[in-house]
Scaffold this motif. Sequence first.
Motif, short mmCIF file in Angstrom:
data_model
loop_
_atom_site.label_atom_id
_atom_site.label_comp_id
_atom_site.label_asym_id
_atom_site.label_seq_id
_atom_site.Cartn_x
_atom_site.Cartn_y
_atom_site.Cartn_z
N ASP A 234 7.82 -45.91 13.77
CA ASP A 234 7.47 -46.22 15.16
C ASP A 234 6.47 -47.38 15.24
OD1 ASP A 234 9.15 -44.29 16.09
OD2 ASP A 234 7.59 -42.79 16.43
N ALA A 235 5.78 -47.64 14.13
CA ALA A 235 4.85 -48.78 14.10
C ALA A 235 5.58 -50.10 13.88
CB ALA A 235 3.81 -48.57 13.00
N ILE A 245 -1.98 -52.91 8.18
CA ILE A 245 -2.78 -51.68 8.09
C ILE A 245 -3.71 -51.52 9.29
CG2 ILE A 245 -2.65 -51.54 5.59
CD1 ILE A 245 -5.43 -52.72 5.41
N ASP A 246 -4.07 -52.61 9.97
CA ASP A 246 -4.96 -52.45 11.13
C ASP A 246 -4.26 -51.84 12.33
OD1 ASP A 246 -3.39 -54.58 11.86
OD2 ASP A 246 -5.03 -56.04 11.98
N LYS A 247 -2.91 -51.76 12.29
CA LYS A 247 -2.15 -51.11 13.37
C LYS A 247 -2.02 -49.61 13.16
CE LYS A 247 1.76 -52.81 14.59
NZ LYS A 247 3.13 -53.38 14.51
N LEU A 248 -2.18 -49.17 11.91
CA LEU A 248 -1.82 -47.79 11.58
C LEU A 248 -2.76 -46.72 12.13
CD1 LEU A 248 -0.51 -48.31 7.94
CD2 LEU A 248 0.82 -48.00 10.03
N PRO A 249 -4.09 -46.93 12.17
CA PRO A 249 -4.94 -45.86 12.72
C PRO A 249 -4.56 -45.49 14.14
CG PRO A 249 -6.27 -47.43 11.51
CD PRO A 249 -4.90 -48.03 11.60
N ALA A 250 -4.11 -46.46 14.93
CA ALA A 250 -3.76 -46.15 16.32
C ALA A 250 -2.39 -45.50 16.42
CB ALA A 250 -3.79 -47.43 17.16
N LEU A 259 -6.14 -39.22 10.65
CA LEU A 259 -6.04 -40.61 10.24
C LEU A 259 -6.48 -41.58 11.33
CD1 LEU A 259 -2.61 -40.48 8.36
CD2 LEU A 259 -4.89 -40.70 7.34
N ALA A 260 -7.02 -41.05 12.40
CA ALA A 260 -7.34 -41.91 13.55
C ALA A 260 -8.64 -42.68 13.36
CB ALA A 260 -7.41 -41.06 14.82
N GLY A 264 -8.88 -42.69 8.02
CA GLY A 264 -7.57 -43.31 8.01
C GLY A 264 -7.64 -44.76 7.54
N LYS A 265 -8.62 -45.50 8.06
CA LYS A 265 -8.76 -46.91 7.65
C LYS A 265 -8.97 -47.02 6.14
CE LYS A 265 -10.75 -48.47 12.05
NZ LYS A 265 -11.97 -49.01 12.71
N LYS A 266 -9.78 -46.11 5.59
CA LYS A 266 -10.05 -46.13 4.16
C LYS A 266 -8.79 -45.85 3.35
CE LYS A 266 -13.06 -44.03 0.66
NZ LYS A 266 -14.16 -43.05 0.42
N LEU A 267 -8.00 -44.87 3.79
CA LEU A 267 -6.78 -44.51 3.06
C LEU A 267 -5.72 -45.58 3.18
CD1 LEU A 267 -6.65 -40.69 3.85
CD2 LEU A 267 -6.92 -41.72 1.59
#
Length: 585
Positions: A234-235, A245-250, A259-260, A264-267
Amino acid sequence: MAYCRRPSAASCRRALSAPSRSLSAALAPPRPPPPRAVSLVASRLISSSPRPATANVALPHTHQHQQQPATPPPPPSNRPYENRTTAELMNSLLVFRLCGMPWLVKSSGDLLELAEKLRLDPIAYAVVKRTFFKHFCGGENLEEVVPTMQTFKKAHVGSILDLALEADVDEASLTGPAAHEQCKKVAKMFRDSIDIASQTHGSFIAVKITALLPVSILLSWSNTILLLQKAFNDAKPDKDGKVAIDKLPATIGAIFPGLAGDAGKKLFKQADRDGDGRVDWIDMTDTFSLYNDTASRTLVRPQLVPKTPDNPLVTVEDLDTVKLLRPDIDGVGQHAKEKKVRIMVDAEQTYFQPAIDDVGLNLCKLFNNPLADGVAADPNTVHGPLIYNTYQLYLRDAYPRMVMDVVRAQRNKYAFGVKIVRGAYMHSERERATEIGISDPIQPTIAATHAAYNAAIDHLIGKIEPGRPERPLAFVVASHNANSIRHARQEMKKRGIPPTERAVAFAQLMGMQDGTTHGLAAAGHQVFKYIPYGPIAVTIPYLQRRALENADVLSGEGGIAQDRAEIRKELALRFGRSPPPAATA
């Protein structure tokens, strides 16, 4: 409960629910059997297993540290049944004749149930053991398996020992210390199997992850991984299959709250191993794994609504249980490495497969030879991969998964082993898909399955580098299909890969396509027989499921008809008659 039932015949389900065939009953101290059960090997297999008998093997796939025989074995014969007694050949003809009767295969569970009600099951089991079991299985215990392996060795055929352990979602699942105790006992069975296999150089054992990890956890983790994959897709990955990767937390954080934030940013940054600010699905599944305790716990979230028996998501309790069991699972791989016995991780039902792949691929990462700049880092281990993962090409997603996992191994720099099969759960998979209203996971036609299987052969052969001792890739064509075997041999020849190349092997089930097996051995190919074993009472349902799922092979012109023709030819030679034409069914 809308779970996947055993192959569709109701008789099969009743056969599986016999109390004496429960996994829990098989592994626990004696006590009253549970009401629901699954066919698994009894605990007496542990106590009855003898110390390994001495035997060396002729398959030069690994270093041979045992004393070599003074005289090499004779070349393989083109008469696959030459070493069988006439009585054994007549028994095989009878078995093949009965297997060619679909009504008998489908009603076998009802017949066995009737025998039990009439208290005639000892007689029924005795008949089955002297006929079907004798033909298709290596024995009831490891002591009986050794002579079977030695017989195959004389014919230049290797062995894949298959402890008949299998579970499905209708078995009560254990957690915590109870699951750990069960896992330890099953792991010991696999280690015993490895000990026996180690006496015949170059052997494999087959391992089913459902025998080691509770099926409820495999189901919940598989569902969780599939939900993560949907969130990742969906991303909107780019043409390279990557997402910034900067899109994934949202995006993913909206589905998995753990992971929000900063966690999440770290992983996601951890998953971005090449540092380009993007990750693909390989990066994601390498990070969010049962073998990464921190990452896996961020995927714990509220259950789906409405919650059904088919859609559980992983829980903290599940992950606590996995953490408890992992050392015993890894211990099987470590024991195999020490004994130089290769492992085939079997593919199972689709609703477990994401979790099975997670465990299997992590075992590959742990125990397969690491490759440093294309050179095997440890020359004293098994040449090539120790752990092989299995792909069922009758599944629509199997080919792309296999291709992806080859890339995964290259990225992680470990040798990779692949076994390709067509599949063993088609009827039950389709039945479940209809029951719970999901798309059919099976290829739309048999032609599509054949095409996918041959495409897998082409892809893997294209990756083989003949003569390279460390074997970064090796694979097994596990098939009874003459066209696929012919295709593999033709592709090998086209690419200059000799039959003696150990990175390519073939395999068939014990008791089926013996002419094909011996023909491949005679041509110099590495070839194996898959040898199921276990107590008769628990192996019968296992064989019944295989028979139901392979009914077309058992009755078709390309299946046991060829075996019958080979046996008749051998009998004709013994009695001084002209052998019948090869095409005779």
